[in-house]
Design a protein around this motif. Structure first.
Motif, PDB file in Angstrom:
ATOM      1  N   THR A 155      11.919 -15.282 -46.399  1.00  0.00           N
ATOM      2  CA  THR A 155      11.380 -15.793 -47.665  1.00  0.00           C
ATOM      3  C   THR A 155      10.246 -14.909 -48.200  1.00  0.00           C
ATOM      4  O   THR A 155       9.568 -14.228 -47.435  1.00  0.00           O
ATOM      5  CB  THR A 155      10.889 -17.236 -47.500  1.00  0.00           C
ATOM      6  N   PRO A 156      10.035 -14.955 -49.507  1.00  0.00           N
ATOM      7  CA  PRO A 156       8.973 -14.170 -50.145  1.00  0.00           C
ATOM      8  C   PRO A 156       7.675 -14.991 -50.253  1.00  0.00           C
ATOM      9  O   PRO A 156       7.657 -16.169 -49.889  1.00  0.00           O
ATOM     10  CB  PRO A 156       9.564 -13.914 -51.528  1.00  0.00           C
ATOM     11  N   LYS A 181      11.615 -16.575 -41.343  1.00  0.00           N
ATOM     12  CA  LYS A 181      10.708 -15.413 -41.300  1.00  0.00           C
ATOM     13  C   LYS A 181       9.954 -15.417 -42.632  1.00  0.00           C
ATOM     14  O   LYS A 181      10.441 -14.872 -43.634  1.00  0.00           O
ATOM     15  CB  LYS A 181      11.541 -14.147 -41.123  1.00  0.00           C
ATOM     16  N   ALA A 183       7.068 -14.609 -45.557  1.00  0.00           N
ATOM     17  CA  ALA A 183       6.403 -13.373 -45.982  1.00  0.00           C
ATOM     18  C   ALA A 183       5.056 -13.258 -45.268  1.00  0.00           C
ATOM     19  O   ALA A 183       4.374 -14.257 -45.033  1.00  0.00           O
ATOM     20  CB  ALA A 183       6.204 -13.395 -47.494  1.00  0.00           C
ATOM     21  N   GLU A 184       4.667 -12.026 -44.978  1.00  0.00           N
ATOM     22  CA  GLU A 184       3.432 -11.813 -44.217  1.00  0.00           C
ATOM     23  C   GLU A 184       2.184 -12.246 -44.984  1.00  0.00           C
ATOM     24  O   GLU A 184       1.160 -12.572 -44.393  1.00  0.00           O
ATOM     25  CB  GLU A 184       3.319 -10.354 -43.753  1.00  0.00           C
ATOM     26  N   ALA A 215       8.330  -7.002 -40.166  1.00  0.00           N
ATOM     27  CA  ALA A 215       9.576  -7.666 -40.570  1.00  0.00           C
ATOM     28  C   ALA A 215      10.814  -6.820 -40.255  1.00  0.00           C
ATOM     29  O   ALA A 215      11.795  -7.348 -39.712  1.00  0.00           O
ATOM     30  CB  ALA A 215       9.536  -8.022 -42.052  1.00  0.00           C
ATOM     31  N   VAL A 219      13.540  -8.591 -37.860  1.00  0.00           N
ATOM     32  CA  VAL A 219      14.780  -8.991 -38.526  1.00  0.00           C
ATOM     33  C   VAL A 219      15.972  -8.222 -37.948  1.00  0.00           C
ATOM     34  O   VAL A 219      17.039  -8.789 -37.703  1.00  0.00           O
ATOM     35  CB  VAL A 219      14.648  -8.793 -40.055  1.00  0.00           C
ATOM     36  N   PHE A 233      18.382 -14.551 -47.766  1.00  0.00           N
ATOM     37  CA  PHE A 233      17.191 -13.758 -48.104  1.00  0.00           C
ATOM     38  C   PHE A 233      16.789 -13.995 -49.544  1.00  0.00           C
ATOM     39  O   PHE A 233      17.648 -14.046 -50.439  1.00  0.00           O
ATOM     40  CB  PHE A 233      17.536 -12.273 -47.903  1.00  0.00           C
ATOM     41  N   ILE A 242      19.231  -3.279 -47.947  1.00  0.00           N
ATOM     42  CA  ILE A 242      19.096  -2.938 -46.516  1.00  0.00           C
ATOM     43  C   ILE A 242      19.714  -4.053 -45.669  1.00  0.00           C
ATOM     44  O   ILE A 242      20.461  -3.804 -44.717  1.00  0.00           O
ATOM     45  CB  ILE A 242      17.598  -2.775 -46.143  1.00  0.00           C
TER      46      ILE A 242
END
Ligand code: ADP
Length: 485
Positions: A155-156, A181, A183-184, A215, A219, A233, A242
């Motif tokens: 996720t963003p 996962k 977003a950072e 990530a 991932v 995603f 990618i």
């Protein structure tokens, strides 16, 4: 609740096996408040080994969760909806702190984000199949739906809660286990969501959360492991490409919600008030940091100056400030890098001849603020007419005929959202069909709705999230050939 009480109540470990756990590496990273540039919390930094541990658990409990009666899965989702709603103030403030959006918008996201949990609790008990007699009468065709298996949800940062619930809701409803996962920049909201799920009875291992600064490695570890069966995603088209290439190795199911460059068309026969209100929402909501944000504001030349003047007045009146302050109409940009890329797009356009009607610069001082901006007269080759702005910059371009407006709107590799304003019914029907986009708003500046399918065409993505379509992304279709009756 004050800031530190809230932050102290949010788990900061990885969410593994139903609880908050340090990374095997012992490492953490700081999550920043974009309104001040200061650290809010240190969060565990997952490694590929942590990712394997999450997948071990997601695989171990996959059959049991898939076999859990749909009504029970629905009850967990509905309880999570109730719990998120009961803690709306906490979720809203947390998003304002880590992402920056103003509190009323954070509250809006809590309602929108929680709604995916309620919507998919209602869908969980409506997963059906079909039967038919083979045309030749030689057998019976039974079609059943089965969960795809362990899923990865990436996720963003722009909608820290809703982008999570939009994937986790349908996955859990379908009977899949999930590794999220986040977003950072914004992992805290997802960690709080995982804790809420545990509190309402989601079995350990069904949902894991892996914040990480690395990530790509985390991932890749998961996607190279053939126990993972699906990746969903939301993020940039570049990263989507990618991931699609990586997904090819194990032939994973994929859902891709990628970038956009939404056209926002205002025809001469539009209601000017509605069009300006719509532009404020489509452009400035969430600070312009949305893949559905109006990226190219295309205005028919007969109405262009009137529209631009009105929009400029509204945008110039917006105060940029910390999201938790009532006087702030717009918060900071997520980080220094993102603000730099917005500034570069504007500076290039201005150097090429665009006119700044208001804004057009960074706001000095603490935090990553950028002044809400209106640009007019953008020349043909300017990058701002192609690239995703992802910030509070309204870039206006004129056109003469409907034909020309629609051609300009479609002149992009993206195809996510499109908006247009007209009071002419014939034009509304024509243009809605001719716009190359997965979602079209007619006289509306906001289109997202948990009950509707969200998704793009062209290079904006694959698949739909939300609506009755959303759960299909997490289901495989199986055909069982039965003997003739
Ligand atoms: P944005 O530009 O909006 O930050 P990104 O596409 O870079 O969007 O990021 C969206 C999500 O994808 C984030 O969770 C980020 O950590 C993750 N991500 C970024 N690069 C990769 C990668 N190479 N592989 C897997 N995930 C990635």
């Amino acid at each position: 609740m004050n800031f530190s009480d809230l932050l102290n109540s949010v788990p900061t470990g990885l969410w593994l096996d139903g609880r908050s756990t340090p990374s095997e590496s012992g490492r953490t990273f700081d999550v920043l408040n974009p309104a001040t540039g200061e650290a809010l919390a240190a969060v565990a930094n997952a490694t590929p080994a942590d990712a394997r541990a999450a997948l071990d658990r997601a695989t171990a409990v996959a059959d049991e969760w898939a076999a859990t009666p749909p009504r029970r899965r629905a009850d967990v989702l509905r309880a999570a909806f109730d719990a998120v709603t009961a803690r709306a103030d906490d979720f809203a403030l947390l998003m304002t702190l880590e992402m920056g959006k103003v509190l009323p918008e954070s509250r809006g996201e809590v309602s929108y984000g929680a709604e995916f949990l309620r919507w998919f609790s209602e869908e969980a008990v409506r997963i059906g199949g079909r039967t038919a007699t083979a045309p030749a009468g030689t057998g019976e065709i039974a079609v059943v739906k089965e969960p795809v298996g362990p899923c990865l949800a990436i996720t963003p940062w722009n909608f820290p809660l809703a982008m999570g619930t939009r994937k986790i809701g349908p996955a859990l409803a379908a009977g899949c286990t999930v590794i999220a996962k986040p977003a950072e920049d914004t992992p805290l909201t997802m960690l709080l969501l995982a804790q809420v799920f545990a509190e309402v009875g989601l079995p350990p291992g069904v949902l894991s959360v892996l914040p990480t600064l690395d990530a790509p490695a985390v991932v890749k570890e998961l996607m190279d492991d053939d126990r993972l069966r699906k990746v969903s995603f939301t993020g940039s088209t570049g990263v989507g490409r990618i991931l699609l290439a990586q997904a090819a190795n194990n032939v994973l199911r994929t859902s891709m919600e990628l970038g956009g460059s939404a056209p926002f068309l205002v025809f001469d026969d539009a209601d000017l008030d509605k069009a300006v209100d719509g532009a404020m929402l489509a452009k400035m909501r969430n600070g312009g940091e949305a893949c559905t944000a109006a990226n190219r504001i295309l205005v028919q030349n007969g109405i262009r100056e009137a529209f631009t003047a009105r929009l400029t007045e509204r945008v110039a009146a917006m105060t940029a400030g910390p999201g938790w302050e009532e006087s702030s109409a717009i918060g900071p940009i997520i980080n220094a890098k993102q603000r730099g890329s917005i500034a570069a797009l504007v500076d290039e356009a201005v150097a090429a001849g665009a006119t700044v009607r208001t804004g057009g610069k960074q706001v000095d001082g603490a935090g990553f603020f950028y002044a809400p901006t209106v640009l007019d007269g953008i020349p043909d080759g300017a990058r701002i007419r192609r690239d995703e702005i992802f910030g509070p910059v309204a870039a206006i371009v004129g056109f003469d005929t409907e034909e020309e407006g629609v051609a300009m709107a479609n002149d992009t590799e993206y195809g996510l959202a499109a908006y247009f304003f007209t009071e002419n019914v014939g034009r509304a029907q024509r243009v809605a069909r001719r716009l190359q986009a997965g979602m079209v708003g007619v006289n509306r500046g906001v289109i997202s709705d948990p009950a509707a399918p969200f998704g793009g065409i062209k290079q904006s993505g694959l698949g739909s999230e939300g609506g009755s379509e959303g759960i299909e992304e997490y289901l495989n279709t199986k055909y069982i050939a039965l003997p003739a009756i």
